[in-house]
Motif scaffolding. Structure first.
Motif, mmCIF file in Angstrom:
data_model
loop_
_atom_site.group_PDB
_atom_site.id
_atom_site.type_symbol
_atom_site.label_atom_id
_atom_site.label_comp_id
_atom_site.label_asym_id
_atom_site.label_seq_id
_atom_site.Cartn_x
_atom_site.Cartn_y
_atom_site.Cartn_z
ATOM 1 N N THR A 169 0.841 -1.195 0.000
ATOM 2 C CA THR A 169 0.000 0.000 0.000
ATOM 3 C C THR A 169 0.873 1.241 0.000
ATOM 4 O O THR A 169 1.915 1.280 0.649
ATOM 5 C CB THR A 169 -0.905 0.019 1.245
ATOM 6 O OG1 THR A 169 -1.588 -1.234 1.344
ATOM 7 C CG2 THR A 169 -1.936 1.124 1.156
ATOM 8 N N ALA A 170 0.418 2.267 -0.730
ATOM 9 C CA ALA A 170 1.148 3.536 -0.776
ATOM 10 C C ALA A 170 0.233 4.667 -0.312
ATOM 11 O O ALA A 170 -0.969 4.682 -0.605
ATOM 12 C CB ALA A 170 1.624 3.818 -2.198
ATOM 13 N N TYR A 171 0.813 5.598 0.452
ATOM 14 C CA TYR A 171 0.070 6.747 0.967
ATOM 15 C C TYR A 171 0.742 8.020 0.456
ATOM 16 O O TYR A 171 1.940 8.213 0.663
ATOM 17 C CB TYR A 171 0.060 6.741 2.499
ATOM 18 C CG TYR A 171 -0.382 5.431 3.100
ATOM 19 C CD1 TYR A 171 -1.721 5.188 3.366
ATOM 20 C CD2 TYR A 171 0.548 4.423 3.375
ATOM 21 C CE1 TYR A 171 -2.132 3.978 3.903
ATOM 22 C CE2 TYR A 171 0.147 3.212 3.908
ATOM 23 C CZ TYR A 171 -1.198 2.994 4.172
ATOM 24 O OH TYR A 171 -1.594 1.807 4.699
ATOM 25 N N PHE A 172 -0.045 8.874 -0.216
ATOM 26 C CA PHE A 172 0.510 10.110 -0.762
ATOM 27 C C PHE A 172 -0.323 11.303 -0.302
ATOM 28 O O PHE A 172 -1.555 11.226 -0.235
ATOM 29 C CB PHE A 172 0.522 10.068 -2.299
ATOM 30 C CG PHE A 172 1.247 8.886 -2.880
ATOM 31 C CD1 PHE A 172 2.626 8.765 -2.743
ATOM 32 C CD2 PHE A 172 0.559 7.886 -3.553
ATOM 33 C CE1 PHE A 172 3.296 7.679 -3.276
ATOM 34 C CE2 PHE A 172 1.224 6.798 -4.083
ATOM 35 C CZ PHE A 172 2.591 6.690 -3.943
ATOM 36 N N GLU A 173 0.370 12.392 0.009
ATOM 37 C CA GLU A 173 -0.298 13.652 0.309
ATOM 38 C C GLU A 173 0.014 14.597 -0.841
ATOM 39 O O GLU A 173 1.184 14.878 -1.120
ATOM 40 C CB GLU A 173 0.208 14.218 1.637
ATOM 41 C CG GLU A 173 -0.599 15.405 2.128
ATOM 42 C CD GLU A 173 -0.198 15.817 3.536
ATOM 43 O OE1 GLU A 173 -0.230 17.028 3.811
ATOM 44 O OE2 GLU A 173 0.152 14.942 4.337
ATOM 45 N N ILE A 174 -1.040 15.051 -1.524
ATOM 46 C CA ILE A 174 -0.834 15.832 -2.744
ATOM 47 C C ILE A 174 -1.586 17.161 -2.671
ATOM 48 O O ILE A 174 -2.584 17.292 -1.964
ATOM 49 C CB ILE A 174 -1.293 15.047 -3.996
ATOM 50 C CG1 ILE A 174 -2.750 14.589 -3.858
ATOM 51 C CG2 ILE A 174 -0.389 13.854 -4.220
ATOM 52 C CD1 ILE A 174 -3.280 13.814 -5.041
ATOM 53 N N SER A 175 -1.086 18.143 -3.400
ATOM 54 C CA SER A 175 -1.684 19.480 -3.389
ATOM 55 C C SER A 175 -2.873 19.590 -4.335
ATOM 56 O O SER A 175 -3.713 20.474 -4.192
ATOM 57 C CB SER A 175 -0.635 20.531 -3.761
ATOM 58 O OG SER A 175 -0.099 20.259 -5.055
ATOM 59 N N ASP A 176 -2.962 18.673 -5.325
ATOM 60 C CA ASP A 176 -4.020 18.741 -6.323
ATOM 61 C C ASP A 176 -4.444 17.320 -6.694
ATOM 62 O O ASP A 176 -3.597 16.458 -6.973
ATOM 63 C CB ASP A 176 -3.517 19.472 -7.570
ATOM 64 C CG ASP A 176 -4.630 19.750 -8.574
ATOM 65 O OD1 ASP A 176 -5.693 19.104 -8.473
ATOM 66 O OD2 ASP A 176 -4.431 20.612 -9.446
ATOM 67 N N ASP A 177 -5.757 17.055 -6.687
ATOM 68 C CA ASP A 177 -6.256 15.717 -6.989
ATOM 69 C C ASP A 177 -5.868 15.250 -8.388
ATOM 70 O O ASP A 177 -5.816 14.054 -8.670
ATOM 71 C CB ASP A 177 -7.782 15.678 -6.851
ATOM 72 C CG ASP A 177 -8.228 15.785 -5.395
ATOM 73 O OD1 ASP A 177 -7.405 15.498 -4.510
ATOM 74 O OD2 ASP A 177 -9.392 16.164 -5.160
ATOM 75 N N LYS A 178 -5.594 16.181 -9.283
ATOM 76 C CA LYS A 178 -5.212 15.832 -10.645
ATOM 77 C C LYS A 178 -3.864 15.111 -10.695
ATOM 78 O O LYS A 178 -3.532 14.463 -11.690
ATOM 79 C CB LYS A 178 -5.165 17.083 -11.521
ATOM 80 C CG LYS A 178 -6.531 17.747 -11.717
ATOM 81 C CD LYS A 178 -6.422 18.990 -12.581
ATOM 82 C CE LYS A 178 -7.776 19.652 -12.775
ATOM 83 N NZ LYS A 178 -7.691 20.889 -13.581
ATOM 84 N N LEU A 179 -3.087 15.256 -9.613
ATOM 85 C CA LEU A 179 -1.766 14.618 -9.574
ATOM 86 C C LEU A 179 -1.854 13.103 -9.434
ATOM 87 O O LEU A 179 -0.866 12.395 -9.659
ATOM 88 C CB LEU A 179 -0.944 15.180 -8.408
ATOM 89 C CG LEU A 179 -0.386 16.593 -8.582
ATOM 90 C CD1 LEU A 179 0.233 17.078 -7.286
ATOM 91 C CD2 LEU A 179 0.645 16.610 -9.693
#
Length: 723
Positions: A41-51
């Motif tokens: 499993t991978a967890y990412f925190e992103i500034s834009d959902d498009k990423l």
């Protein structure tokens, strides 16, 4: 800003997870990147959902798959595929080894022999070993390497070189290439690595099953009041403030407060205690707990991710998502060893080409390939898996199931053990621990059990079993009335009985007899016959016969002991004193148990947790090493590293002894394999020629590789003598 979670497929080791983390972190707008190899499993925190699409493309470009589907039931296919590929590969490898030795008998001739070996080795290298070749390609494209890269490098060099000599033999002779093939080496290397992969996959699958077990505790549907009618809806449609109805035997779908009804509720998933609690109007109920004997209507106060069960799930997920501090030795050194081996092989080529005797090309290529083949970490790859296989196999025969080699590695440093109480150091089920009578014991007990057999309360069941164990016959009462939350009023053969708690007897104006005052700790059942207090039964949770000796041995080993339980202060203190446990905590909720684990870890302690219930799952997941009783809840076993199959606490001592002994042998194996590589790489490079010695002949290379593997396997077999 948002947080996203993806399932990642195709990772072969912890280095893959690190590589994905690093590459995704380079994408603009990715604030946090964390990949867990064990749970895939991978967890990412992103500034834009498009990423999200950009991240998926990046991960896929690295050779891994992505999916939005999480927490689905774990398939066994990956592990089974590894095992099938091992069986096919080892069978072909044994044929290759036989053919490699066959020329000593003079048949078939060398050319035919080599062509047969080429045909047998091709599926091992091109199909079974495809993931190693892909890892090698990724290394040349990205510069990222792991153990698979090193295996791909060695096996590809061996196969390609051997194939060229076999197919273009005349040209290879004129070119000056050494006439030796390494087909059997390719087979054995890939075979044993797949065996290690199989056991590693089993450990990964067990890790993911913990979360799946927790999800099974949650309800998918709920009865919600809509327009004065109760309608079944999906759990996602339940909102805060909704009124719900739960029938007897059903789970509470969300947290809330009771509006109407009263019932005995099984909250063992929270407290760990087997005795249900009587709850009525204004009392709180929690998702995942089980309604008892009456219909309950309640108002939802927490839904979705805010429910108590969801918090436990999130905590276990977070704990399992954290990366272990210790990775396998082979994976740690592979990122350094691979480029070093390539550098040595290139240096070997240069030295032989410019400084060696004729034929320059032939000698340079032959010795470069020899270095790559001999450096392929067959013994290094076997060092840990073989020891783990022997240790886990031996442990299973002794009633101990171990999740993998990393668990054995972590267990070596344990200096603090936390015990749950119920079901771990006690039997985990209500039983009569003390029985006091004022007159005819057999007749009184027969009457009490005859009455109690018509109640479904756990205390009643314990009393009935107590009488059955003494083979006391039962009859039927003439009258029977349950006083909810207090006890039973009944008559039998013109004898009037009041059986229940202290409040029920006080309401019946019955005077308590001093000589019937209980000594043991537990739930008190007072009995009055014809208005006179005639008996007192204490229903409690017996301490297991092995618990005292286990605690004493742990203290002898210098391991600090704790007991953290959801039970009350009086019971906890009594059990701790009886067993000599140094520290105890009572009335602990599941997340509080995990907090105590964290606080001890913050003090530098290496903590093992031993438990058996759902309420232990967060603490089990957070501990450095977790052990679950095989007689307990599935979620506890799935969240744990080690399962003590029959709930025998003494097996925890056996496991600690096994882990210490196994780690010593693993370190010896790693030393042997590293010495093998360190000594034979220079010989393969031709250093002996400087001292008028020989080049490394093919027979010596095969024998050396075989002996190194045999020494590692033989040393690992000594683990069987530890327990």
């Amino acid at each position: 800003m948002s947080k996203v979670t993806l399932a990642i497929g195709g990772m072969s080791c912890a280095s893959c997870a690190l590589s994905i983390e690093a590459e995704v972190k380079k994408i603009d707008g990715v604030l946090e990147s964390s990949v867990n190899y064990a749970t895939e499993t991978a967890y990412f925190e992103i500034s834009d959902d498009k990423l999200l699409d950009v991240i998926k493309s990046k991960v896929q470009s690295l050779g891994f798959s992505t999916s939005d589907e999480l927490h689905t039931p774990t398939e066994k296919t990956s592990g089974e595929n590894y095992l099938v590929k091992f069986y096919i590969s080892i069978a072909l490898s044994l044929l290759l080894f036989s053919l490699a030795m066959w020329p000593l008998m003079g048949w078939p001739n060398r050319e035919v022999n080599w062509f047969i070996q080429l045909v047998l080795c091709l599926p091992i290298w091109a199909w079974i070993g495809l993931k190693f070749q892909k890892s090698l390609v990724r290394f040349f494209l990205t510069g990222k390497s792991n153990m698979n890269t090193l295996i791909g490098l060695g096996t590809t060099a061996a196969f390609v070189y051997s194939a060229i000599i076999t197919v273009f033999n005349d040209a290879s002779v004129s070119f000056g290439l050494t006439q030796k093939v390494y087909f059997e080496a390719v087979g054995f290397i890939i075979s044993f690595v797949y065996l290690g992969n199989y056991f590693e996959e089993r450990a990964k699958r067990k890790t993911k099953e913990a979360l799946n077990s927790l999800f099974k505790l949650s309800s998918k549907k709920a009865l919600v009041e809509i327009d004065s009618k109760f309608v079944e809806v999906d759990i996602d449609e339940v909102q805060k403030g909704s009124v719900l109805r739960v029938k007897p035997g059903e789970k509470f779908p969300v947290d809330g407060k009771i509006l109407r009804g009263s019932s005995l509720i099984d909250e063992s998933m929270i407290t760990g205690e087997p005795v249900p609690l009587l709850k009525s109007s204004d009392d709180l109920v929690y998702s995942g707990t089980i309604n008892g004997d009456s219909v309950i209507e309640y108002i939802a106060t927490k839904v979705g991710k805010d429910t108590f069960l969801s918090q436990i799930i999130a905590f276990v997920e977070q704990a399992q998502g954290s990366r272990p501090k210790i990775q396998q030795f082979a994976d740690r050194i592979s990122s350094i060893f691979t480029p070093v081996v390539i550098a040595i092989s290139v240096l070997t080529f240069i030295c032989w080409f410019f400084l060696g005797p004729e034929p320059f090309w032939g000698n340079a290529i032959s010795n470069m390939i020899a270095v790559l083949v001999i450096a392929c970490p067959c013994a290094l790859g076997l060092a840990t898996p073989t020891a783990v296989v022997v240790a886990t196999g031996r442990a299973s025969l002794k009633g101990i199931l171990i999740g993998g080699g990393e668990i054995i590695e972590r267990s070596e440093k344990i200096d603090t053990i936390i015990f749950d109480k119920t079901g771990t150091i006690t039997e985990g089920r209500p039983s009569v621990v003390e029985a006091l009578f004022n007159n005819d014991e057999e007749t009184t007990l027969m009457d009490i059990a005859s009455i109690e057999q018509f109640s479904e309360h756990p205390l009643s069941n314990a009393i009935v079993k107590y009488s059955q164990d003494r083979k006391i016959p039962l009859s039927e009462p003439d009258s029977f009335e349950i006083v909810k939350g207090k006890g039973i009023i009944a008559s039998i053969d013109e004898r009037e009985y009041v059986i229940g708690n202290k409040l029920l007897l006080e309401e019946s104006s019955i005077e308590f007899q001093q000589n019937l005052t209980p000594n043991e700790i537990g739930s008190y059942v007072f009995v009055a016959c014809n208005g006179v207090h005639c008996a007192t039964l204490v229903v409690g949770d017996k301490i297991k016969s092995t618990s005292k000796s286990v605690i004493d041995e742990l203290k002898f080993l210098g391991i600090e002991t704790w007991m953290i339980t959801g039970d009350n202060e009086i019971v906890a203190e009594y059990v701790a004193k009886e067993l000599g446990i140094e520290h105890f905590v009572a009335n602990a909720l599941p997340l509080e148990k995990s907090s105590y684990v964290e606080s001890l870890q913050a003090k530098g302690k290496n903590v093992a947790m031993i438990g058996d219930g759902v309420n232990d799952a967060p603490a089990l997941a957070k501990a450095n090493v977790s052990m679950a009783m095989g007689t307990g809840a599935d979620v506890a076993m799935n969240a744990s590293d080690v399962t003590l199959v029959k709930g025998d606490l003494s097996k925890a001592i056996d496991f600690l002894k096994l882990s210490h002994g196994t780690m010593k042998i693993i370190k010896q194996n790693l030393f042997l394999s590293m010495v093998y590589n360190s000594l034979l790489i220079p010989i393969a490079a031709g250093v002996l020629v400087i001292f008028d010695g020989p080049m490394m002949p093919p027979v010596l290379a095969s024998i050396a590789m075989g002996l190194s593997s045999i020494s590692v396997v033989s040393n690992s077999l000594r683990i069987k003598t530890i327990i």
